[in-house]
Motif scaffolding. Structure first.
Motif: not given
Length: 121
Positions: A105-110
């Motif tokens: 998956t693409y990088a994202r904020h958590y």
């Protein structure tokens, strides 16, 4: 998907200390380039507390620099926040933050759900 779970919030007297911890978990293989903390006080915007990059470098919000220290354990996917010389204006909900990706998956904020910290006598 990466889950962030905080622990360690509570009530502390002015001048006291408190340590927050956050653990990141996922069913997939994941990599987090940044882990850290933000906070939001009642009626105020969310603000940066501290971020720690995978190489251990850090950035702190101006209101906490010199009083708070954050570090991470890359092997355990945890980040901690040591808060010293606490002031009533540090009262807020502290949320764990991470930026990264799970395999495929693409990088994202958590974001974690947040843990309340109250500084009061």
């Amino acid at each position: 998907q990466v889950q962030l779970v905080e622990s360690g919030g509570g009530l502390v007297q002015p001048g006291g200390s408190l340590t927050l911890s956050c653990a990141a978990t996922s069913e997939r293989v994941f990599s987090l380039d940044i882990m850290g903390w933000y906070r939001q006080a009642p009626g105020k915007q969310r603000e940066l507390v501290a971020i720690v990059r995978s190489d251990g470098s850090t950035n702190y919000g101006t209101s906490v620099e010199g009083r708070f220290a954050s570090s991470r354990d890359n092997a355990k996917n945890t980040v901690s926040l040591q808060m010293n010389s606490l002031k009533p204006e540090d009262t807020a909900v502290y949320s764990c933050y991470a930026h990264g990706e799970t395999l495929g998956t693409y990088a994202r904020h958590y974001w974690g759900a947040g843990t309340p910290v109250t500084v009061s006598s």
